[in-house]
Design a protein around this motif. Structure first.
Motif, PDB file in Angstrom:
ATOM      1  N   SER A  10      -4.792   7.583  10.703  1.00 16.74           N
ATOM      2  CA  SER A  10      -5.452   6.410  11.274  1.00 16.74           C
ATOM      3  C   SER A  10      -6.074   6.740  12.628  1.00 16.74           C
ATOM      4  O   SER A  10      -5.466   7.421  13.454  1.00 16.74           O
ATOM      5  CB  SER A  10      -4.437   5.278  11.450  1.00 16.74           C
ATOM      6  N   SER A  11      -7.265   6.214  12.845  1.00 12.83           N
ATOM      7  CA  SER A  11      -7.928   6.458  14.133  1.00 12.83           C
ATOM      8  C   SER A  11      -7.535   5.429  15.193  1.00 12.83           C
ATOM      9  O   SER A  11      -7.783   5.651  16.374  1.00 12.83           O
ATOM     10  CB  SER A  11      -9.447   6.461  13.953  1.00 12.83           C
ATOM     11  N   HIS A  12      -6.913   4.315  14.791  1.00 15.09           N
ATOM     12  CA  HIS A  12      -6.562   3.268  15.755  1.00 15.09           C
ATOM     13  C   HIS A  12      -5.057   3.008  15.861  1.00 15.09           C
ATOM     14  O   HIS A  12      -4.584   2.564  16.893  1.00 15.09           O
ATOM     15  CB  HIS A  12      -7.266   1.958  15.409  1.00 15.09           C
ATOM     16  N   THR A  14      -1.311   4.517  15.855  1.00 16.15           N
ATOM     17  CA  THR A  14      -0.650   5.810  16.035  1.00 16.15           C
ATOM     18  C   THR A  14       0.708   5.895  15.351  1.00 16.15           C
ATOM     19  O   THR A  14       1.111   6.969  14.922  1.00 16.15           O
ATOM     20  CB  THR A  14      -0.479   6.155  17.527  1.00 16.15           C
ATOM     21  N   PHE A  29      -0.802   1.062  18.867  1.00 19.08           N
ATOM     22  CA  PHE A  29      -2.206   1.415  18.793  1.00 19.08           C
ATOM     23  C   PHE A  29      -2.503   2.598  19.701  1.00 19.08           C
ATOM     24  O   PHE A  29      -1.713   2.942  20.584  1.00 19.08           O
ATOM     25  CB  PHE A  29      -3.066   0.205  19.166  1.00 19.08           C
ATOM     26  N   GLU A  30      -3.670   3.199  19.512  1.00 17.95           N
ATOM     27  CA  GLU A  30      -4.030   4.393  20.275  1.00 17.95           C
ATOM     28  C   GLU A  30      -4.083   4.159  21.777  1.00 17.95           C
ATOM     29  O   GLU A  30      -3.911   5.084  22.555  1.00 17.95           O
ATOM     30  CB  GLU A  30      -5.351   4.969  19.773  1.00 17.95           C
ATOM     31  N   ASN A  31      -4.283   2.908  22.202  1.00 16.80           N
ATOM     32  CA  ASN A  31      -4.320   2.605  23.638  1.00 16.80           C
ATOM     33  C   ASN A  31      -2.919   2.384  24.212  1.00 16.80           C
ATOM     34  O   ASN A  31      -2.774   2.057  25.382  1.00 16.80           O
ATOM     35  CB  ASN A  31      -5.207   1.394  23.911  1.00 16.80           C
ATOM     36  N   SER A  53      -6.380   2.285   5.088  1.00 15.41           N
ATOM     37  CA  SER A  53      -6.800   2.024   6.463  1.00 15.41           C
ATOM     38  C   SER A  53      -5.779   1.122   7.137  1.00 15.41           C
ATOM     39  O   SER A  53      -5.733  -0.087   6.874  1.00 15.41           O
ATOM     40  CB  SER A  53      -8.180   1.359   6.503  1.00 15.41           C
ATOM     41  N   GLY A  55      -5.566   0.278  10.340  1.00 18.00           N
ATOM     42  CA  GLY A  55      -6.208  -0.660  11.261  1.00 18.00           C
ATOM     43  C   GLY A  55      -6.801  -1.854  10.547  1.00 18.00           C
ATOM     44  O   GLY A  55      -6.657  -2.995  10.990  1.00 18.00           O
ATOM     45  N   ASN A  59      -5.741  -5.920  10.803  1.00 17.49           N
ATOM     46  CA  ASN A  59      -6.710  -6.985  11.114  1.00 17.49           C
ATOM     47  C   ASN A  59      -6.860  -8.003  10.006  1.00 17.49           C
ATOM     48  O   ASN A  59      -6.976  -9.206  10.282  1.00 17.49           O
ATOM     49  CB  ASN A  59      -8.077  -6.376  11.437  1.00 17.49           C
TER      50      ASN A  59
END
Length: 72
Positions: A10-12, A14, A29-31, A53, A55, A59
């Motif tokens: 996943s890119s968003h 973690t 999340f990545e942030n 996916s 992320g 959502n």
């Protein structure tokens, strides 16, 4: 307490984890933000684990259907 599951695909998202006793899903999340989603049935957790996916699943399913709040 459940262990975190890394989600390198996943890119968003973690990492994720599920607490079966309380039916809570935790998503980091990545942030660095961590969200808790309340009263998520095990069936939905299984769908989340299998989703291509993470992320998008957060959502479209978790954020819209389950009470959630930032916990970290």
């Amino acid at each position: 307490m459940a262990d975190w599951i890394p989600t390198p695909e996943s890119s968003h998202v973690t990492q994720i984890k599920y607490e079966p006793d309380t039916q809570d899903v935790f998503v980091q999340f990545e942030n660095g933000q961590v969200y808790q989603y309340k009263d998520v049935p095990e069936r939905v957790w299984s769908e989340f684990l299998d989703s291509p996916s993470k992320g998008r699943y957060v959502n479209v399913v978790l954020a819209r259907r389950y009470r959630n709040f930032e916990v970290g």
